[in-house]
Design an enzyme around this catalytic site. Structure first.
Site, short mmCIF file in Angstrom:
data_model
loop_
_atom_site.label_atom_id
_atom_site.label_comp_id
_atom_site.label_asym_id
_atom_site.label_seq_id
_atom_site.Cartn_x
_atom_site.Cartn_y
_atom_site.Cartn_z
N HIS A 128 0.86 -1.41 -0.38
CA HIS A 128 -0.31 -0.01 -0.18
C HIS A 128 0.44 1.23 -0.62
O HIS A 128 1.49 1.28 1.03
CB HIS A 128 -0.37 -0.21 1.07
CG HIS A 128 -1.67 -1.27 1.47
ND1 HIS A 128 -2.14 -1.29 2.99
CD2 HIS A 128 -3.12 -1.40 1.01
CE1 HIS A 128 -3.19 -2.97 2.46
NE2 HIS A 128 -3.39 -2.50 0.87
N PHE A 188 4.75 -0.73 4.94
CA PHE A 188 4.59 -2.17 5.44
C PHE A 188 3.96 -3.58 5.43
O PHE A 188 4.25 -4.95 6.17
CB PHE A 188 5.63 -1.79 6.66
CG PHE A 188 5.38 -0.09 6.80
CD1 PHE A 188 7.20 -0.29 7.30
CD2 PHE A 188 5.08 0.14 7.89
CE1 PHE A 188 8.03 0.62 7.60
CE2 PHE A 188 5.14 1.49 8.86
CZ PHE A 188 7.36 1.72 8.05
N HIS A 189 3.60 -3.32 4.13
CA HIS A 189 2.74 -4.95 4.07
C HIS A 189 2.53 -5.27 2.47
O HIS A 189 1.97 -5.66 1.91
CB HIS A 189 0.71 -4.00 3.62
CG HIS A 189 0.79 -2.99 5.15
ND1 HIS A 189 -0.17 -2.11 5.09
CD2 HIS A 189 0.26 -3.39 6.26
CE1 HIS A 189 -0.43 -2.13 6.54
NE2 HIS A 189 0.08 -2.58 6.42
N PRO A 190 3.97 -5.36 2.73
CA PRO A 190 3.67 -6.62 1.24
C PRO A 190 3.61 -7.75 0.77
O PRO A 190 3.46 -8.62 2.25
CB PRO A 190 5.91 -6.53 1.50
CG PRO A 190 5.97 -7.03 2.67
CD PRO A 190 4.86 -5.58 3.50
#
Ligand SMILES: Cc1cc2nc3c(=O)[nH]c(=O)nc-3n(C[C@H](O)[C@H](O)[C@H](O)COP(=O)(O)OP(=O)(O)OC[C@H]3O[C@@H](n4cnc5c(N)ncnc54)[C@H](O)[C@@H]3O)c2cc1C
Length: 508
Positions: free
Chosen positions: A295, A444-446
């Site tokens: 995101h 921080f949402h891979p």
């Protein structure tokens, strides 16, 4: 190469959110011998359990300390933290506990992940959580992970929530449920004022079990295969090399970057890339490391009219989930009330201030995780390709204007000194697009590098088995076909709970 004397039924690689769940579940029930390998340490960071200190953890050995390749959107590499140590990213994350909106999972089914819709996953999402004070029809109330809204509430978060309602947005009673839109108090994985990681909730109670071995500081180099089947892993602890054999399955829970890296280092991936980095191909599986999604996030930053009290929680207690276009099936924008001055030059916050963060939940840009070499210690090349698809920048533009509108509402008058970023002078679309680039943050949402599916670019099938290799599953954030409209950790717990059932079911 030294040999581990015992062989195991299951070898699990990575003790992060998913690895802790699966190790605890598999070692509980059927007497299986389980080995959990983790590259990081078992020693907690001094500030690891102090919720407001989480940004400080990003510069410690509890994060891998990597950056992206230079991003076309910014012209520079960007920090790209991921957790290392027991609990993985759940031990350094921002502790927001929000499921994806139900439309996200239903999109997975449409993309070929049959059986992974919201209603299919709901029992597993519930199984992980003990959501204090929430509706037990849609939330778990007796799972290991204690979650709930902030207590005490930060006054800036109260004001941002009031400002959003004043601007015309609905109030959500449980924005963490995956069923609502609007603004509300999000759950946090904090218990008794302390971080509650996957290691705290799942692994700590399982640590004494005789059938569970947990080895830390163990960097897994590759999965070994024979005749198309995974037979174990090779790993090192310091200078010592080990091989662990497994009878039933190797389960990769090394995260979106780590699981893709491991498959590639094991010769499972796109043949041309493997050739480029000198890794012998075991199986040409073109989708490995592709489909990376995150995101993109930005903030509107305010210089306050009076001191912002220090946070007792995680700096982000109120979430908004809305649609930029009412024709959409679900929310595509998320907002956070941030009780610190967070921006790309000070992602961990700096000085006095507060911010309204905005993130795109449904990016169309796709990036990659690639090897820079076949050596186990080599850093990967991570390219999230933020704003690679022009659609993403345009929806963020809408979001940025909404964040500013909320920021101007009278409910925030007692706190608002002036808008420090992008600042009053930035008014036209060109100014705001420039802000979206210069103040671009990872959320921080891979996810997505080993996605579920049945097409030729899918990496795992709908039971999370790697296509074309027996005895090998992946069960972490990497399997999500598309990123969810919400923070990713709650979804990873659900995936892992389901994976534990699938794995145990396969051997019964
Ligand atoms: C700074 C930060 C803030 C975040 N904030 C939030 C938030 O507030 N809310 C939210 O929902 N989500 C948040 N997230 C995202 C969320 O924490 C992750 O989506 C989730 O933890 C991913 O779980 P995972 O099991 O896939 O991977 P991880 O939890 O990352 O676990 C992977 C583990 O594998 C280990 N590993 C990797 N490679 C190897 C190897 N070769 N050998 C041995 N071990 C290996 C790693 O060290 C790590 O411990 C945040 C993430 C970060 C990094």
């Amino acid at each position: 190469m030294a040999s581990v004397s015992t062989s195991y039924d299951y070898v699990i690689v990575g003790a992060g959110t998913a690895g802790c769940v699966i190790a605890a579940q598999l070692s509980e029930h059927d007497g299986a011998r389980v080995l959990l390998l983790e590259a990081g340490s078992r020693d907690p960071q001094p500030l690891g359990s102090v919720p407001p200190a989480w940004p400080k953890l990003l510069g410690t050995p509890a994060s891998w300390g990597e950056s992206t390749v230079a991003q076309a959107a910014t012209g520079t590499p960007m920090p790209f933290p991921r957790g290392r140590g027991l609990g993985g990213s759940s031990a350094i994350n921002g502790m927001i506990f929000v499921r994806g909106h139900r439309s996200s999972y239903d999109a997975w089914v449409a993309a070929g992940a049959k059986g992974w819709g919201f209603d299919d996953l709901l029992p597993y999402l519930c199984r992980s959580e003990n959501a204090v004070g929430r509706d037990p029809v849609v939330r778990g109330v007796d799972g290991p992970l204690l979650v709930g809204p902030s207590n005490p509430r930060h006054p800036v978060a109260e004001a941002v929530l009031a400002a959003a309602v004043e601007t015309g947005f609905a109030t959500a009673t449980d924005i963490s449920s995956g069923l609502e839109q609007g603004f509300g108090w999000n759950d946090l994985s904090i218990a008794d004022g302390r971080r509650f990681s996957a290691a705290d909730a799942y692994l700590a109670p399982a640590m004494g079990r005789p059938d569970l071995d947990v080895v830390t500081n163990a960097l897994v180099h590759r999965v070994t295969t024979e005749a198309g089947r995974a037979t174990g892993v090779e790993y090192s602890v310091g200078a010592e090399q080990f091989r662990a054999r497994c009878e039933r399955e190797v389960v990769l829970t090394a995260g979106t970057v780590g699981s893709a890296q491991l498959l590639l280092r094991s010769g499972i991936g796109p043949q041309s890339h493997l050739r480029d980095v000198g890794v012998e191909t075991v199986l040409h599986l073109p989708g490995v490391g592709a489909n990376l999604q995150d995101h993109p996030q930005t903030t509107v930053v305010y210089s306050p009219a009076r001191p912002v009290p220090p946070s007792a929680n995680n700096h982000a207690e109120v979430t908004g989930l809305i649609r930029s276009d009412l024709a959409l099936d679900g929310p595509d924008l998320q907002f956070l009330a941030v009780d610190m001055s967070m921006h790309s030059h000070a992602p961990a916050g700096s000085g006095q201030g507060y911010a309204i963060a905005c993130a795109l939940m449904t990016p169309r840009s796709r990036g990659t995780v690639r090897l820079t070499s076949g050596e186990p210690g080599a850093a990967p090349a991570i390219d999230p390709n933020y704003y690679g698809d022009p659609h993403d920048l345009e929806v963020m533009l809408t979001g940025l204007r909404i964040a500013r509108e909320i920021g101007r509402a009278s409910a925030l008058t007692p706190w608002r000194g002036f808008e420090a970023m992008p600042g009053r002078a930035a008014q036209d679309d060109a100014d705001l697009r420039a802000h979206l680039r210069s103040n671009l943050l990872t959320y921080f949402h891979p996810v997505g590098t080993c996605r579920i599916g049945t097409d030729t670019d899918a990496v795992v099938d709908t039971e999370l088995r790697v296509h074309g290799i027996g005895g090998l599953r992946i069960a972490d954030a990497s399997v999500m076909p598309t990123i969810v409209s919400g923070n990713t950790n709650a979804t990873v717990y659900g995936i892992a709970e389901r994976a534990a059932d699938l794995i145990a079911g396969a051997s019964s």
